[in-house]
Write an enzyme that holds these catalytic residues in place. Structure first.
Site, mmCIF file in Angstrom:
data_model
loop_
_atom_site.group_PDB
_atom_site.id
_atom_site.type_symbol
_atom_site.label_atom_id
_atom_site.label_comp_id
_atom_site.label_asym_id
_atom_site.label_seq_id
_atom_site.Cartn_x
_atom_site.Cartn_y
_atom_site.Cartn_z
ATOM 1 N N HIS A 108 11.034 -1.107 -5.585
ATOM 2 C CA HIS A 108 9.439 -1.209 -4.793
ATOM 3 C C HIS A 108 8.474 -0.232 -5.173
ATOM 4 C CE1 HIS A 108 11.239 1.090 -1.418
ATOM 5 N NE2 HIS A 108 10.129 1.541 -1.535
HETATM 6 P P1 TYD Z 1 14.013 -0.248 2.550
HETATM 7 O O1 TYD Z 1 12.514 0.273 2.268
HETATM 8 O O2 TYD Z 1 14.201 -1.896 1.971
HETATM 9 O O3 TYD Z 1 14.944 0.602 1.647
HETATM 10 P P2 TYD Z 1 15.104 1.237 0.391
HETATM 11 O O4 TYD Z 1 13.668 0.745 -0.239
HETATM 12 O O5 TYD Z 1 15.289 2.649 0.329
HETATM 13 O O6 TYD Z 1 16.037 0.567 -0.567
HETATM 14 O O7 TYD Z 1 14.321 -0.246 3.934
HETATM 15 C C1 TYD Z 1 15.592 -0.916 4.350
HETATM 16 C C2 TYD Z 1 15.590 -1.231 5.918
HETATM 17 O O8 TYD Z 1 15.097 -0.242 6.672
HETATM 18 C C3 TYD Z 1 14.395 -2.434 6.010
HETATM 19 O O9 TYD Z 1 14.922 -3.378 6.785
HETATM 20 C C4 TYD Z 1 13.073 -1.868 6.520
HETATM 21 C C5 TYD Z 1 13.783 -0.820 7.237
HETATM 22 N N1 TYD Z 1 13.029 0.724 7.248
HETATM 23 C C6 TYD Z 1 12.394 0.950 8.538
HETATM 24 O O10 TYD Z 1 12.310 0.081 9.611
HETATM 25 N N2 TYD Z 1 11.518 2.047 8.731
HETATM 26 C C7 TYD Z 1 11.422 2.818 7.498
HETATM 27 O O11 TYD Z 1 10.760 4.060 7.597
HETATM 28 C C8 TYD Z 1 12.156 2.550 6.289
HETATM 29 C C9 TYD Z 1 11.906 3.330 5.135
HETATM 30 C C10 TYD Z 1 12.798 1.376 6.172
#
Ligand code: TYD
Length: 138
Positions: A52
């Site tokens: 992303h």
């Molecule tokens: P995500 O951003 O998809 O992780 P990555 O990009 O590292 O693969 O986040 C995974 C899950 O955690 C998603 O359900 C959103 C949640 N999340 C939060 O609630 N707070 C945060 O600060 C972050 C980074 C993720």
């Protein structure tokens, strides 16, 4: 755009071991006010995550244990960066596509973020990211 921007943190270690301190409001090295800290750990073998970009969020990623790689993509070029030092932070600007991969078993990736979690700030579709990053669409 320069893809790879590192911030060097002062190591305050002594004969007992190492220590790095980041004081909110004091840290000269991080170019934004830190609003959120999160860390990624116990990542399964072979797992890649991220995929992303953010519209406004800036982040600094510090691999405080083990190692991992982050592929950065500004819509024009790609660079794979290796993180393995608790004293080096990788600055990830907004509109930078990132993919994290090659996590070592003991990897802890600490992330400093300029804003609270906001799903509407994410661009999770790569084609949409390319359109926006290349300035064709907002
Ligand atoms: P995500 O951003 O998809 O992780 P990555 O990009 O590292 O693969 O986040 C995974 C899950 O955690 C998603 O359900 C959103 C949640 N999340 C939060 O609630 N707070 C945060 O600060 C972050 C980074 C993720």
């Amino acid at each position: 755009m320069e893809l790879e921007k590192w911030i060097e943190f002062q190591r305050l270690g002594d004969e007992r071991g190492d220590l790095v301190a980041l004081e909110i409001g004091q840290q000269q090295e991080v170019p934004f006010e830190i609003k959120r800290v999160y860390y990624i750990y116990r990542t399964g073998e072979g797992v890649s995550r991220g995929f992303h970009a953010h519209k406004t969020l800036k982040q600094v990623a510090i691999c405080i244990s083990g190692s991992c790689n982050i592929t950065l993509d500004d819509g024009f070029s790609r660079l794979d960066v290796h993180l393995c030092s608790p004293t080096k932070g990788l600055l990830i600007e907004s509109f930078m596509w990132r993919e994290m991969h090659s996590f070592s078993e003991n990897c802890v990736l600490l992330v400093l973020a300029s804003a609270h979690y906001d799903e509407s700030d994410y661009i999770r579709n790569y084609e949409e990211f390319l359109r926006v990053a290349r300035g064709h669409e907002c």
